[in-house]
Design an enzyme around this catalytic site. Sequence first.
Site, PDB file in Angstrom:
ATOM      1  N   GLY A   1       0.832  -1.217   0.000  1.00 31.89           N
ATOM      2  CA  GLY A   1       0.000   0.000   0.000  1.00 31.89           C
ATOM      3  C   GLY A   1       0.854   1.248   0.000  1.00 31.89           C
ATOM      4  O   GLY A   1       1.071   1.861   1.047  1.00 31.89           O
TER       5      GLY A   1
ATOM      6  N   SER B   1       1.336   3.746  -3.361  1.00 34.68           N
ATOM      7  CA  SER B   1       0.783   4.837  -4.177  1.00 34.68           C
ATOM      8  C   SER B   1      -0.637   5.200  -3.765  1.00 34.68           C
ATOM      9  O   SER B   1      -1.408   4.359  -3.320  1.00 34.68           O
ATOM     10  CB  SER B   1       0.748   4.421  -5.648  1.00 34.68           C
ATOM     11  OG  SER B   1       2.036   4.219  -6.126  1.00 34.68           O
TER      12      SER B   1
ATOM     13  N   SER C   1      -0.977  -4.208  -6.586  1.00 26.77           N
ATOM     14  CA  SER C   1      -0.900  -5.508  -7.255  1.00 26.77           C
ATOM     15  C   SER C   1      -1.252  -6.615  -6.279  1.00 26.77           C
ATOM     16  O   SER C   1      -0.843  -6.583  -5.121  1.00 26.77           O
ATOM     17  CB  SER C   1       0.513  -5.756  -7.773  1.00 26.77           C
ATOM     18  OG  SER C   1       0.876  -4.730  -8.666  1.00 26.77           O
TER      19      SER C   1
ATOM     20  N   GLU D   1      13.210  -3.264  -4.075  1.00 23.17           N
ATOM     21  CA  GLU D   1      12.275  -3.479  -5.185  1.00 23.17           C
ATOM     22  C   GLU D   1      12.959  -3.218  -6.513  1.00 23.17           C
ATOM     23  O   GLU D   1      12.803  -3.961  -7.459  1.00 23.17           O
ATOM     24  CB  GLU D   1      11.043  -2.581  -5.031  1.00 23.17           C
ATOM     25  CG  GLU D   1      10.005  -2.802  -6.137  1.00 23.17           C
ATOM     26  CD  GLU D   1       8.786  -1.883  -6.043  1.00 23.17           C
ATOM     27  OE1 GLU D   1       8.821  -0.924  -5.260  1.00 23.17           O
ATOM     28  OE2 GLU D   1       7.817  -2.148  -6.768  1.00 23.17           O
TER      29      GLU D   1
ATOM     30  N   ASN E   1      10.743   5.950 -14.877  1.00 25.44           N
ATOM     31  CA  ASN E   1      12.058   6.234 -15.463  1.00 25.44           C
ATOM     32  C   ASN E   1      12.510   7.659 -15.134  1.00 25.44           C
ATOM     33  O   ASN E   1      13.689   7.908 -14.886  1.00 25.44           O
ATOM     34  CB  ASN E   1      12.002   6.092 -16.989  1.00 25.44           C
ATOM     35  CG  ASN E   1      12.156   4.644 -17.429  1.00 25.44           C
ATOM     36  OD1 ASN E   1      12.245   3.749 -16.589  1.00 25.44           O
ATOM     37  ND2 ASN E   1      12.185   4.427 -18.725  1.00 25.44           N
ATOM     38  N   GLU E   2      11.551   8.574 -15.153  1.00 18.00           N
ATOM     39  CA  GLU E   2      11.889   9.981 -14.888  1.00 18.00           C
ATOM     40  C   GLU E   2      12.431  10.118 -13.463  1.00 18.00           C
ATOM     41  O   GLU E   2      13.446  10.796 -13.228  1.00 18.00           O
ATOM     42  CB  GLU E   2      10.641  10.861 -15.081  1.00 18.00           C
ATOM     43  CG  GLU E   2      10.217  11.046 -16.545  1.00 18.00           C
ATOM     44  CD  GLU E   2       9.480   9.851 -17.148  1.00 18.00           C
ATOM     45  OE1 GLU E   2       9.123   8.918 -16.398  1.00 18.00           O
ATOM     46  OE2 GLU E   2       9.259   9.838 -18.375  1.00 18.00           O
TER      47      GLU E   2
END
Lengths: 393, 392
Positions: B127, B129, B161, B244, B378-379
């Site tokens: 938990g 985002s 997920s 992760e 990626n940013e």
Amino acid sequence: MTVRSMDNGMPGRAELRLGLGEDELQFKASVERLLARDYGVERRRVALANGGFDPDFWQQLAELGWLGACFPEPLGGYGQSANEALILLEQFGRALVLEPLLGAVLVPGAALLAGGRADAHGALIDGLIAGERRLALAWSEQGRRGARRPRLTSAVRDQRGWCVNGVKQTVLNAPLADTLLVSAIAGEDSVLLLVPHDAPGVSLIEYTTIDGQPAADLRFTNVVLPDDALAAGPERCERAMDAAMNWGAAGACAEALGAMDAALELTLEYTGTRQQFGQKLSGFQVIQHRLAAMATELEYSQALLPLLAAHLDGNGADRSAQIAGIRARIVGSARCVVADAVQLHGGIGVTDEAAISHYFRRVTALEQAWGSARQNLERYRQGRQGYDPLRLQ
Amino acid sequence: MDAIDTPRIQAFRREVRDFVAGQLPEAIKQRTRQGFHVSKEDMRDWTAILHRQGWSAPHWPTAYGGTDWSPLQRMVFDIELALGWAPAPSPFGLHLIGPVIYTFGTEQQKQRYLPGILDGSQFWCQGYSEPNAGSDLASLRTSARRHGDRYIVNGQKIWTSQAQYADMIFCLVRTDGSGSKQSGISMLLIDMNTPGVTVRPIITQDMSHYVNEVFFEDVEVPADNLIGEENAGWRYAKFLLENERTASAYLPQAKQDMNRLREMIGALEGEHGPLSEDPVLDSQCAELELELAAHEMTIYRILTDNARSPSAAAASMIKIRGARLQQRLSSLWNEVLGVHALPLFTPGADSSYGEPGAAGAMSQFLIRRAVSIYGGTNEIQHSIIAKRGLHL
């Protein structure tokens, strides 16, 4: 329009015109208006849930006369040049129209015209233009990528007419078609045959594609057809397939152009609204640069459209190669633009609910339908006769 | 740098390979080969088989049921599992919260949660985002108010997920809104069966259900379920995120995917003969192989660098490049299949249509647009490299 340009006796490519004429601009505006008014997200959602097709919308297209875009006037169409169809398809790509103008009419229609037996199939063409009939070009086969010459479907001629046996795989729009335009191997040659979808011995396994369009794998078991089922004989079959694939490639370009334009617009809107770290995403330089690169890609792709139309209307020796090359280029750009658009949307971008994911899926489908982008590049590499967009002598 | 292809490593590789060949049930293997998301049952059953061998959590310390393998051995282990088409176990317990619990948790938490993670019987989800806290994770707003020996949790998580499988969720919650964004965050372990927890599916563009929204409405959580100290959650969160990113380096799967690519190419013909003889395609495969080789060697170098855990910058580098490889490889499947890439397949659906081998691959192609987004976009990863690697 294919016919017109082939019959006009002029060698090479048709006149290269930058920009649209007055009539064409009006036509474009009317298409935009209609789609904005009548083809909203909700209508599309309902069509998606109903197998990817809205019969009322199709009828509306017929009544507007738009289904005749690729047929010359003597055959009941209004095709003046490739521009009308490309305009229509670009707007369809923008609005993510599901209904298969390209797959059910333009692509098989081009094959019918180039097959040299259009006169024998006048009633079918009338039906296509009137929205009462729909075709699907059944050419792809299992275990074969982009191979145009049939191998797994055969046609044998006897006193009853034709007898067709074999399989086709991933036939786009087949569930919507009343007649299948099937490529088959006949001895040493290839032919195109018109097979009614309900002819005894025809079976379909239906499914939808990743972008929500109906498709099917087909099986033909001793399907008996009359002589006049022939749409392209051995001497015209390759030409008919070329014409179909040229239209498929060009149509995919036009739709992809519309799709990437819309994808950029959606992404500008999203990044201009979504806030992280106390500011709009579009306030970050790294995001601005990505958006700027997307806009540049779009500009460069749009610039190729007149060249595409000129090749479609022409009859140059390397016409197919030129169309294939432009397709590889435009669809390749579209792939980058929609992938960037998803990236800039973040997590929401990969959900089914988000409009942007539908653009991504549509462009993925356009990239692979009617011969993949990479294969088109190969076709260009092998078939081009020099480089010169202006063809100066 | 140590030699990495020693006889000892080779012997170990063979041992693992034989184990997978002997112990992985054929049905699970075939489903994994298909390439769809792994089902809860397959993850559970395979983790249990690994556990019986003592191999379900090689990266954990032996005291907690792990192994004493070197980082390189563990990577070889993961590679052999993937090449044998073993399903990847659920990462949320084994890779994410497990190490947090044995590093920062109480004795009671270790005893209560680690065994169920090790044997695969308990499922976890993450938990982190929230709708308005994605890249800017620290601005999360799900609140936990202390009431005696409980916390009362209210708020919403997104992109969760496997929440539909999970028994437990580890959550970042706001316990103090007064200081800096990072300083008022705590980590709570919440039982998914607590009244007030609601899971709502999110359907992704592959038309699968893998991620969810999780809502908390006056959810009562025992204060014992706090990890470490109150308001120190950001520290644990970062510890976990770096794990992760390393776990997302995608080396074992890339090798599996490369095999899938070769199988597909071998099964198809193009316009001018077998696709395996198509020079353009072969040149694309060659490029990917070289990219994979660089990725693989980078990971080995990080892993064997005195067995230190990778720096944040290195973890971000392999996360970005791993994501790019995943997307490039799956794009090439798409290209190889041509029009046969287009049918929509969903797990368990009728497989009587389409090209053999296409089903899971296309599903993967679609969902892999997310790999450059989840676990830090990626940013964000580039910013981490610039800041922590280059000190800019």
